[in-house]
Each structure stands twice: as C-alpha cells, then as structure tokens.
Design a protein around this motif. Structure first.
Motif, PDB file in Angstrom:
ATOM      1  N   ARG A  74       0.815  -1.210   0.000  1.00 51.50           N
ATOM      2  CA  ARG A  74       0.000   0.000   0.000  1.00 51.50           C
ATOM      3  C   ARG A  74       0.849   1.261   0.000  1.00 51.50           C
ATOM      4  NH1 ARG A  74      -5.283   0.511   0.953  1.00 51.50           N
ATOM      5  NH2 ARG A  74      -4.991   2.512   1.983  1.00 51.50           N
ATOM      6  N   VAL A 124      -0.773   4.543   0.752  1.00 52.80           N
ATOM      7  CA  VAL A 124      -1.322   5.515   1.701  1.00 52.80           C
ATOM      8  C   VAL A 124      -1.234   4.954   3.118  1.00 52.80           C
ATOM      9  CG1 VAL A 124      -3.364   6.840   2.354  1.00 52.80           C
ATOM     10  CG2 VAL A 124      -2.877   6.393  -0.065  1.00 52.80           C
ATOM     11  N   TRP A 181       5.102   9.387   1.933  1.00 48.15           N
ATOM     12  CA  TRP A 181       4.609   8.406   0.943  1.00 48.15           C
ATOM     13  C   TRP A 181       5.171   8.682  -0.454  1.00 48.15           C
ATOM     14  CZ3 TRP A 181       2.188  10.631  -3.096  1.00 48.15           C
ATOM     15  CH2 TRP A 181       1.492  11.830  -2.893  1.00 48.15           C
ATOM     16  N   TYR A 238       4.954   3.925  -3.589  1.00 48.18           N
ATOM     17  CA  TYR A 238       4.505   4.939  -4.546  1.00 48.18           C
ATOM     18  C   TYR A 238       5.397   4.961  -5.784  1.00 48.18           C
ATOM     19  CZ  TYR A 238       2.873   9.385  -6.449  1.00 48.18           C
ATOM     20  OH  TYR A 238       2.352  10.347  -7.269  1.00 48.18           O
ATOM     21  N   SER A 292      -5.024   2.448  -9.567  1.00 56.72           N
ATOM     22  CA  SER A 292      -5.212   1.821  -8.250  1.00 56.72           C
ATOM     23  C   SER A 292      -4.582   2.674  -7.148  1.00 56.72           C
ATOM     24  CB  SER A 292      -4.627   0.404  -8.236  1.00 56.72           C
ATOM     25  OG  SER A 292      -3.225   0.432  -8.068  1.00 56.72           O
ATOM     26  N   VAL A 293      -3.483   3.355  -7.469  1.00 61.07           N
ATOM     27  CA  VAL A 293      -2.865   4.227  -6.464  1.00 61.07           C
ATOM     28  C   VAL A 293      -3.785   5.417  -6.177  1.00 61.07           C
ATOM     29  CG1 VAL A 293      -0.912   5.736  -5.930  1.00 61.07           C
ATOM     30  CG2 VAL A 293      -0.521   3.540  -7.077  1.00 61.07           C
ATOM     31  N   GLU A 331      -6.516   4.474  -3.909  1.00 64.42           N
ATOM     32  CA  GLU A 331      -6.124   4.429  -2.496  1.00 64.42           C
ATOM     33  C   GLU A 331      -6.263   5.795  -1.838  1.00 64.42           C
ATOM     34  OE1 GLU A 331      -2.495   2.928  -0.819  1.00 64.42           O
ATOM     35  OE2 GLU A 331      -2.481   1.276  -2.253  1.00 64.42           O
ATOM     36  N   PHE A 332      -6.010   6.836  -2.592  1.00 67.50           N
ATOM     37  CA  PHE A 332      -6.163   8.199  -2.083  1.00 67.50           C
ATOM     38  C   PHE A 332      -7.623   8.670  -2.148  1.00 67.50           C
ATOM     39  CE2 PHE A 332      -1.595   8.250  -2.802  1.00 67.50           C
ATOM     40  CZ  PHE A 332      -1.114   9.051  -1.776  1.00 67.50           C
TER      41      PHE A 332
END
Lengths: 112, 237
Positions: free
Chosen positions: A15, A17, B156, B162, B172-173, B176-177
C-alpha cells in the motif's frame, strides 16, 4: 547505476497511503531528521553537487537502501561524501562518534 | 544556506545516467571507498540520532558548517516554504485566466511573479488537469519535488510503494487516495528528474464561483498539486 533505486514498475511493495492518513503530516517526525536535512542543505553546493549526492545515496547496498528511513539514507550519502572528499577521515569520524557515546564505545570496530 | 544549491555546476546528467563520472572521480573512489565502506558498515547499527549528532558536531568543529545557518535552513523549510505557496499559484490561476495561460506557457516566470523561486524549482512545468486528462507526478529514482511551491515531499511520495506502482498502475494508487476517475479519463504520469519539476493544476471545484483567491487557495491541497487527489470541495453554505 543500475540498482534498487531504479524501481519504477516493480511489483509487491504494498500500500501507498499510510493508515489514518488525512492529507497532512509534519515536515519532520524526529529531531534527527530535522538536523540531517539541515546538514544536507548547508553542505550541498558547498562541498558536493546534486549529482554526487544522488549517486552517493544510490551506492547504498540494496538491503540498506530498502530498509533504512529516508533521512538515514541521506546520512549515509552525506557522511560518505565528506569522507571520500577528504573533509573528514573515517578514523576521526569513528573516534568522534565513539567519544560522544562513551562508555559504550566498544561497538566501534577496531576499538573493541 | 539553500541558496548554495543554485551555485553548483549542473552537468547534463539525466536521471538514467546518474552513475556517469569522470575518470579522476573513479580513481578517487578506488583509493578511498574501501575504508569508507568499512567505517560506514561498522557503525550502521548505532542509533541514527547519535550518528547525525556526531556528523553535525564534527563538521561544525572543522568549520565546514555554520550552526546558525543550520537553524535558518530548518526554519525556511519547516515554516516558510510549503504547499501554501503552490496553493496561491493555483488559486490565482483559477481566478485569472490570463495568469493561468501564463502559468501554463511560462511557469517559472508566472510562479516567480508571486515571489516563489529557488532551489529545486529552477525548471518548472505546470500540468493542467481537465475532464479528459488527469496528471500525476512521481520521482521514481529518488525524491525530486518542486520545493519552492510545495516544500519538502511527504513520506509516501518518497516511499517504494509509490515510486514503484504509480507508473505501472496509477489508477489503483489514485483509488487508495480516494480518487476514482472515470475510465474515460486519461491518466498521465510524469517522472521528475534532476532538472525538471512538475506542478499539477487541479480542476477548479464546482460551487466556487463567488470565492476570492484566499478562499480558493484553502481548497488547494498539497496532494492535489501532486495529482493524487482532486482539489477539495467548498463546505456547503
């Protein structure tokens, strides 16, 4: 240099975040990060270039690069440059570090 | 001071060529690297706070760094430079179409016009988000970031998750945000390098027609200027 820093596209790092992230975070989380960042800011340009700094960080062996915090990687990069440029010797830095940590200085290789 | 950053020689190192070094430099490394490596390895597990303190003390003793300069640079990057600068740029661009056109055409000049310039912002590119195109910025190789407008990067941004994934699976990133874009929106990922730094111009939120620049700036989050989120929406009246 071809090493783990050239990581774009790798799978499996998980992940992005952090848990509980609300869009903000302190600029520095620890006092040592603040001091390390400042040491970098006042020595780059004066004693080494941007490119030398990046390369010094990239020369960290891969396991260290992947496991040590960001500003600790900066410590390795700056300490290496100051020694390789002859601004301090490994011996005197080792001695200074040990003196500041006495009486447990026996961790230092060669001084045991 | 950070200004020294501007003074060093810039050679043509691209990101893909970080290891390029002159012959003399290689020779230098061959002489010293082994001893330096041995020392670094031998102290690598001593607590980092002690290693940083020792480095600061020894360099200060040698007259190589000025302790007052250290404190000044901390204040600069902790208290004075940060994403509030970039938010002022974006708010001006939202409020003033002429400024926005200038920002997109000549970002260095338009950003300097608001008083923001300096190290790691010498060659800016402004990327406009639209309904069709969403831009997001990374530095896959290290942590390049536009300091004068955004300050120092968040953890991050510098992290392996990242740097590795945003170039391969940006959708997909962004999710997540909490940023879910229509499939019809093209996502463009920009990989920063030693010379070029990017600033995303997020879309102006709906319902902001009556707001002044200060109120608009409050909607421009740091993450929206990196491109992992959109700008905030105004609180309902």
């Amino acid at each position: 240099m071809n090493s783990v820093h050239d990581c774009g596209g790798f799978d499996g790092f998980g992940r992005v975040v952090p848990a509980g992230y609300d869009g903000s975070e302190p600029v520095f989380k620890h006092e040592w990060e603040r001091r390390m960042c400042a040491l970098f800011m006042v020595t780059i340009g004066a004693h080494y270039s941007d490119d030398e700094f990046r390369q010094s960080r990239e020369r960290l062996e891969p396991v260290t690069y992947l496991t040590r915090p960001y500003y600790e990687q900066w410590w390795f990069a700056v300490a290496r440059l100051m020694m390789e440029k002859g601004l301090m010797t490994p011996e005197e830095f080792g001695r200074h570090l040990a003196a500041g940590r006495a009486p447990s200085a026996d961790i230092l290789a060669g001084d045991a | 001071m950070a200004g020294q950053h501007d003074d060093h020689d810039h050679d043509d190192h691209s990101h893909g060529d970080h290891s390029h070094e002159g012959h003399d430099h290689d020779h230098f490394h061959r002489i010293h690297s082994e001893e330096v490596d041995a020392l670094l390895m031998s102290i690598a597990d001593i607590e980092i706070s002690a290693r940083v303190k020792a480095l600061e003390e020894l360099l200060t003793q040698k007259g190589l760094v000025d302790p007052s300069a250290l404190d000044a640079v901390v204040d600069l990057y902790e208290n004075q430079i940060g994403p509030k600068n970039g938010a002022r740029v974006i708010a001006r661009a939202w409020a003033d179409p002429v400024y926005k056109a200038w920002l997109l055409a000549d970002p260095n000049a338009a950003i300097a016009d608001l008083g923001f310039a300096g190290a790691q912002g010498e060659n800016m590119v402004a990327l406009e988000n639209t309904a069709d195109v969403h831009n997001v910025v990374v530095c896959t190789l290290c942590s390049c970031y536009p300091w004068p407008v955004l300050g120092l990067p968040p953890v991050w941004y510098k992290s392996m998750p990242y740097r590795t994934r945003i170039v391969r699976d940006p959708r997909s990133v962004l999710a997540e945000f909490g940023t879910v874009l229509p499939d019809s929106t093209e996502i463009r990922v920009w990989d920063s390098n030693s010379e070029v730094r990017y600033l995303v111009v997020p879309r102006r939120p709906e319902g902001t027609e009556g707001l002044d620049e200060a109120a608009l700036a409050a909607l421009v989050s740091r993450d929206s200027m990196i491109g992992v989120t959109e700008a905030l929406s105004p609180e309902p009246a």
